[in-house]
Design an enzyme around this catalytic site. Structure first.
Site, PDB file in Angstrom:
ATOM      1  N   HIS A   1       0.809  -1.217   0.000  1.00  0.00           N
ATOM      2  CA  HIS A   1       0.000   0.000   0.000  1.00  0.00           C
ATOM      3  C   HIS A   1       0.843   1.269   0.000  1.00  0.00           C
ATOM      4  CE1 HIS A   1      -0.317  -0.402   4.703  1.00  0.00           C
ATOM      5  NE2 HIS A   1       0.902  -0.183   4.304  1.00  0.00           N
ATOM      6  N   ASN A   2       0.328   2.250  -0.748  1.00  0.00           N
ATOM      7  CA  ASN A   2       0.922   3.584  -0.842  1.00  0.00           C
ATOM      8  C   ASN A   2       2.307   3.606  -1.488  1.00  0.00           C
ATOM      9  OD1 ASN A   2      -1.016   3.891   1.789  1.00  0.00           O
ATOM     10  ND2 ASN A   2      -0.890   5.808   0.614  1.00  0.00           N
TER      11      ASN A   2
END
Length: 344
Positions: A245-246
């Protein structure tokens, strides 16, 4: 593989080849220099195989402009700046023949929410599911069992292979190719431990795949905890890659099979990550840096630098460490001998 190309067909596809010799039969196969037979096309993509050209029996050989030699009777050379790229162009034409695009439309078994928008020039294949508010762009091809979540979007001229999952609110740009089993927008791995209990951290961001990206089979890209996980324009990911994520990946990056990128790491443009490398979280991989196979990277990189080893070091330092490590058994013997002398 049933193909048939005349020499003029091949030169038209290659665009910039210089032909030497002649050919009076079609090409019906592609083989290596060592294994090719009359009727085959072969290519010299790696100069270490140059000696094989002289004995190659292929009817057509793609090779470098500076190759010193002439074709045998009934054989043609096509001289190119980059023979490997030439073969790729030819294989692209063959691919279009072997797997032609289906006619636009929606298969009878597909499930399309009434609020979804499917361009009339797109194809939605058997047992696909397109969720509420989703959009499928012009000329895109969804093969069987593809899932596109609510409010997700697929751009123009995309090829989405079987069993691909594109999660809610995720965005796929134009001319993107997703191979079988790709998962876009699975939850990021986020938990907070409270009194011995791992409480889930909701992942409410999305994934954005920019134009001209290709993603290999069974690669997984997690949705962001907030904002977006992003794959930059023209980047290519191999099979079995994990993007957490991210993560933000820049333009033109290459990530090879079984590599893993931990959360909130940023890869600037044209970074290369080789197979089975592991990148820890919250790092910045500077433009053009290269991470070697099976490397374990724990710190930021410098632009254009090459890193390898685990933990990863610059290639020059790791080379010195590798040499010295081979001398450790000898060193231990010498230390033991000195200890005996000292004790005596």
């Amino acid at each position: 593989m049933n193909i048939s190309f005349l020499l003029e067909d091949i030169t038209r596809i290659l665009q910039d080849g210089v032909v030497e010799g002649s050919l009076d039969q079609p090409i019906t196969g592609i083989a290596s220099l060592a294994q090719a037979q009359p009727g085959d096309l072969a290519f010299l993509g790696n100069r270490k195989y140059t000696p094989d050209v002289k004995t190659c029996r292929a009817s057509v050989i793609l090779l470098f402009h500076d190759y010193e030699g002439a074709p045998a009777p009934g054989q043609a050379f096509v001289r190119l700046e980059n023979p490997s790229l030439g073969l790729a162009r030819l294989c692209g034409a063959i691919e279009a023949m072997l797997w032609p695009k289906p006619q636009p439309g929606v298969h009878a078994t597909a499930v399309i929410d009434e609020s979804a928008e499917v361009d009339p020039t797109a194809w939605v294949g058997p047992y696909c599911v397109v969720g509420a508010g989703a959009k499928i762009g012009p000329g895109s091809n969804l093969e069987s069992l593809v899932t596109v979540g609510r409010e997700a979007s697929v751009g123009a001229q995309c090829r989405i292979s079987a069993h691909v999952s594109i999660g809610d609110y995720c965005e796929v740009g134009d001319r993107v190719r997703l191979h079988p089993g790709v998962v876009i927008g699975s939850d990021g791995f986020g938990f907070e431990t409270n009194s011995g209990v791992h409480e889930k951290v909701p992942q409410i961001g999305n994934v954005v795949i920019e134009n001209d990206v290709e993603i290999g089979a069974n690669t997984t890209i997690d949705r962001a905890r907030f904002s977006s996980t992003r794959i930059g324009e023209g980047s290519k990911l191999d099979n079995l890659v994990q993007i957490a994520h991210n993560v933000v990946i820049g333009k033109g990056c290459l990530i090879v099979a079984q590599a893993g990128i931990s959360g909130s790491t940023t890869m600037e443009d044209f970074v290369i990550v080789a197979g089975q490398a592991g990148i820890t979280g919250h790092l910045t991989l500077a433009k053009g840096s290269v991470i070697g196979a099976q490397a374990g990277l724990h710190s930021d990189t410098q632009p254009g630098a090459y890193y390898r080893g685990s933990p990863a070091n610059t290639a020059a330092l790791q080379h010195r460490i590798d040499i010295l490590s081979k001398r450790l058994p000898e060193l231990f013997k010498r230390v033991a001998s000195l200890e005996k002398m000292t004790a005596g």
